[in-house]
Scaffold this motif. Sequence first.
Motif, short mmCIF file in Angstrom:
data_model
loop_
_atom_site.label_atom_id
_atom_site.label_comp_id
_atom_site.label_asym_id
_atom_site.label_seq_id
_atom_site.Cartn_x
_atom_site.Cartn_y
_atom_site.Cartn_z
N THR A 130 -0.25 4.16 0.58
CA THR A 130 -0.65 4.96 1.79
C THR A 130 0.15 4.48 3.01
O THR A 130 0.41 5.24 3.77
CB THR A 130 -2.16 4.73 2.09
OG1 THR A 130 -3.00 5.14 1.03
CG2 THR A 130 -2.74 5.56 3.21
N SER B 265 0.89 -1.32 -0.05
CA SER B 265 -0.13 -0.08 -0.14
C SER B 265 0.93 1.44 0.18
O SER B 265 1.57 1.59 0.87
CB SER B 265 -1.03 -0.12 1.25
OG SER B 265 -1.43 1.44 1.72
N GLU C 298 -5.32 0.15 -4.27
CA GLU C 298 -5.11 1.34 -4.78
C GLU C 298 -4.82 1.02 -6.16
O GLU C 298 -4.79 2.29 -7.05
CB GLU C 298 -3.61 2.08 -4.17
CG GLU C 298 -3.97 2.53 -2.68
CD GLU C 298 -2.79 2.42 -1.86
OE1 GLU C 298 -1.60 2.00 -2.26
OE2 GLU C 298 -2.74 3.10 -0.73
N VAL D 134 -2.43 8.97 -5.14
CA VAL D 134 -3.01 8.16 -3.92
C VAL D 134 -3.45 9.17 -2.65
O VAL D 134 -2.66 9.67 -2.25
CB VAL D 134 -1.92 7.28 -3.46
CG1 VAL D 134 -2.54 6.42 -2.43
CG2 VAL D 134 -1.75 6.09 -4.59
#
Length: 278
Positions: free
Chosen positions: A65, A63, A102, A278
Amino acid sequence: MRTVVITGGTDGLGKGLALHYLRQGARVLAVGSTPTKGEALLAEAAAISAAGRAVFVEADLTSVTAAKELVATVESACSSVDKLILCAQRYRLFGSRTVTREGFEHSFALAYLSRYVLSHGLRDALESSQRPVIMNVGTPGVRLGRIHWDDLQLARRYSGTRATLQSFRANDLLGVAFAALHADTPIRYIGYNPGVVSTGMPHHLPQPLRAVTKASFALLAASVPKAVAPMARLLDEPPDAPVSAYRATRQVPLKGHAFGREAALRLHHLTRELVDAV
Ligand SMILES: NC(=O)c1ccc[n+]([C@@H]2O[C@H](COP(=O)([O-])OP(=O)(O)OC[C@H]3O[C@@H](n4cnc5c(N)ncnc54)[C@H](OP(=O)(O)O)[C@@H]3O)[C@@H](O)[C@H]2O)c1
């Protein structure tokens, strides 16, 4: 006290380096996605009287993030970072294409995007230390694979091998772009290929490849402690060049399309757009 951040620091080469630097008196932040592996590392740290200096950070680095959050976590925990070692990897050589939440192809996300986010995101923390080094552990010097410019997520022509090799070549270019963009940085960026090393890697392969790989590792592969020794020497005495590549103890010349500056900057700008979205 030196601070060493290691992704994939809970298994294989990353864990070997984590224990090495704990023995040397450094503070080590080891990142992995499996809490039991983190707990095992902390138990081994306690056994060598390094419990207070070992930190496990759970993060799923598929990820973007999570990679960005990891940058924030490290920055809030550490005023400076001496060494950033990028080892997190999970080969998916077989099976169908997997996409992260994502929207990124799995190998591109884990093996390349997380390393991009951490390399650039931790630059200030690294530049606050005396002799900062980033070691990106992959396969520089192996002339296989390429960047699929018109299909970076391999949505049209996927194979696990193609995706894995693309992520390796992207990491070769990441180091070149990092040095080109930050000409005055004291950070030394090292691409490192350890050769064949007996790690946890085969555990995640499907059978019968798992059994074959384990058997060949028993015959051919170096042990983790043996493989880690030259890595630690490079990390402690990095070359003068802003970017370099090594295959075990041999330097790999930064020649050819694998290390081209134009391609490196092109990939950097494409990646920046993906990461910023993102
Ligand atoms: N071993 C070799 O022969 C060899 C040869 C050439 C290059 N390399 C390179 O060396 C590096 C280290 O490989 P290794 O063989 O030491 O691998 P390994 O033993 O399989 O360890 C991989 C590490 O990555 C972590 N990881 C996997 N998926 C993750 C995720 N989604 N988020 C966060 N962490 C994750 C694992 O922790 P969790 O399982 O908890 O997530 C583990 O700590 C890799 O970049 C590899 O390409 C290895």
